[in-house]
Design a protein around this motif. Structure first.
Motif, short mmCIF file in Angstrom:
data_model
loop_
_atom_site.label_atom_id
_atom_site.label_comp_id
_atom_site.label_asym_id
_atom_site.label_seq_id
_atom_site.Cartn_x
_atom_site.Cartn_y
_atom_site.Cartn_z
N ILE A 193 0.85 -1.20 0.00
CA ILE A 193 0.00 0.00 0.00
C ILE A 193 0.88 1.25 0.00
O ILE A 193 0.66 2.19 -0.77
N MET A 194 1.89 1.26 0.85
CA MET A 194 2.78 2.41 0.94
C MET A 194 3.46 2.66 -0.40
O MET A 194 3.54 3.81 -0.86
N ASP A 195 3.92 1.59 -1.04
CA ASP A 195 4.57 1.72 -2.36
C ASP A 195 3.58 2.18 -3.42
O ASP A 195 3.87 3.08 -4.21
N HIS A 196 2.41 1.54 -3.44
CA HIS A 196 1.40 1.86 -4.46
C HIS A 196 0.99 3.35 -4.40
O HIS A 196 0.88 4.00 -5.43
N TYR A 197 0.76 3.84 -3.20
CA TYR A 197 0.31 5.22 -3.05
C TYR A 197 1.47 6.22 -3.00
O TYR A 197 1.25 7.43 -2.95
N GLY A 198 2.69 5.72 -2.96
CA GLY A 198 3.83 6.63 -2.90
C GLY A 198 3.93 7.33 -1.56
O GLY A 198 4.23 8.52 -1.49
N LEU A 199 3.69 6.58 -0.49
CA LEU A 199 3.78 7.14 0.86
C LEU A 199 5.11 6.77 1.49
O LEU A 199 5.52 5.61 1.47
#
Length: 187
Positions: free
Chosen positions: A49-55
């Motif tokens: 999720i962090m990677d996908h959203y660029g967080l």
């Protein structure tokens, strides 16, 4: 609650308020219990999720305190993030702009799509649930007092009973509604 604290630690590496490293539950054979095994899989989902959203994690946990001559407010944010790119929800609405600070809260719940429980995470009914909405309203209220901005707020919800059941919920609030909610709580 112990599972949730352990899960947050495994996702972020940040110690809980107690300062003690959380431990997992194991079987007599020394293996993780079923819930902890599934949550271990969800740790990978969290990072996806962090990677996908660029967080990008800035701090976990992160304490914000605001004091004036009358009141003291303090919030304990699970994960303070920075958006490394523009973030959009499923409907194509902008959630956060690149460079913006994002508050992220990690939840474990078996009610990921429940519309009826006060603690259910059904996306269509979530804004009507004061028990859930009180947290982002309060966090945004205190953040805005301390920093003068209104950050995006994201919940990540992971079902400890199903390693494939997880979701991200964006809570978009404006400062006027946040202040009105606090006035209603006070009076």
């Amino acid at each position: 609650q112990q599972k949730g604290v352990w899960f947050e630690y495994k996702c972020t590496g940040g110690l809980p308020k107690s300062g003690e490293m959380p431990t997992e539950k194991t079987t007599a054979k020394g293996e993780l219990t079923a819930d902890y095994q599934r949550l271990s899989i969800h740790v990978s989902h969290f990072h996806d999720i962090m990677d996908h959203y660029g967080l990008e994690i800035v701090n976990a946990p992160h304490v914000v305190k605001f004091e004036d001559e009358f009141l003291t407010y303090e919030i304990n944010i699970d994960v303070l993030c920075r958006a490394t790119k523009d973030i959009y929800d499923k409907e194509g609405q902008l959630v956060a702009e690149a460079g913006e600070t994002v508050i992220l809260d990690i939840k474990t719940s078996g009610l990921t799509d429940n519309a009826y429980s006060d603690y259910g995470w059904n996306t269509e009914s979530i804004t009507e649930k004061w028990r859930i909405m009180a947290q982002p309203e309060h966090y945004i209220f205190v953040w805005s007092l301390a920093h003068g901005t209104v950050p995006p707020f994201l919940f990540t919800i992971f079902n400890p009973a199903d390693e494939k059941d997880f979701k991200v919920v964006s809570i978009k609030l404006d400062l006027e509604s946040v202040f009105m909610a606090h006035l209603n709580w006070i009076y």
